[in-house]
Enzyme design. Structure first.
Site, PDB file in Angstrom:
ATOM      1  CG  ASP A   1     -13.788  -3.041 -82.217  1.00  0.00           C
ATOM      2  OD1 ASP A   1     -13.531  -1.976 -81.631  1.00  0.00           O
ATOM      3  OD2 ASP A   1     -12.916  -3.876 -82.517  1.00  0.00           O
TER       4      ASP A   1
ATOM      5  CG  ASP B   1     -10.774   1.858 -82.386  1.00  0.00           C
ATOM      6  OD1 ASP B   1     -10.073   1.843 -81.355  1.00  0.00           O
ATOM      7  OD2 ASP B   1     -11.401   0.855 -82.797  1.00  0.00           O
TER       8      ASP B   1
END
Length: 168
Positions: free
Chosen positions: A126, A140
């Site tokens: 991330d 995402d």
């Protein structure tokens, strides 16, 4: 008769190609961004105000759910879900409009990118950080935006189906 068969298959094939190209392009874009983040953000976050670039790793799925589960279970479940999205998208693309095809392609692209990333080292990379939301990645974003688009398009479609036809 053979002419109409060719005419029917060509648009379905084009839609399916659009679905697969969308998924592959978005997955590639996210995987490239993850590679860039890993090589440039380790210990060196970039602050951008509303959105910072900060490297983080998530062993779980959304919001670190199942972070304590064995990685093989997380990978197996996410692979099964990704496969289900691929099959659904392939079947749906044959008859759906462009917007729905792109939306499901975005979901598949994001899911595929996160699955490939997780398979490599058992975590998802991330790099987008807001400070008020868990750190996330472009995959995402693709999954969430694609999901919202599918819901909105389905809702609009059901409203159109409920409108009475006006006889002229």
């Amino acid at each position: 008769m053979a002419q109409s068969t060719i005419t029917v298959r060509r648009p379905a094939t084009r839609r399916r190609v659009t679905f697969l190209v969308t998924a592959a392009a978005l997955a590639g874009f996210d995987l490239s961004a993850k590679a860039w983040a890993q090589s440039n953000l380790a210990g060196n976050p970039l602050e951008g105000g509303l959105l910072d670039l900060r490297l983080a790793y998530n062993p779980g799925v959304a919001f670190s759910f199942a972070a304590e589960a064995p990685s093989w279970i997380v990978i197996t479940v996410t692979a099964a879900i990704t496969l289900a999205v691929a099959v659904f998208g392939w079947r749906t693309a044959a008859t759906s409009g462009r917007a729905l095809t792109l939306a499901i392609g975005a979901i598949l692209g994001g899911a595929t990118a996160n699955l490939i990333d997780r398979a490599a080292d058992k975590v998802v990379t991330d790099y987008l950080h807001t400070g008020w939301w868990p750190t996330f990645n472009l995959a995402d974003v693709f999954i969430v935006c694609g999901g919202i688009a599918v819901v909105v398009l389905s809702w609009r479609r059901s409203e159109q189906d409920q409108k009475p036809e006006i006889a002229t």
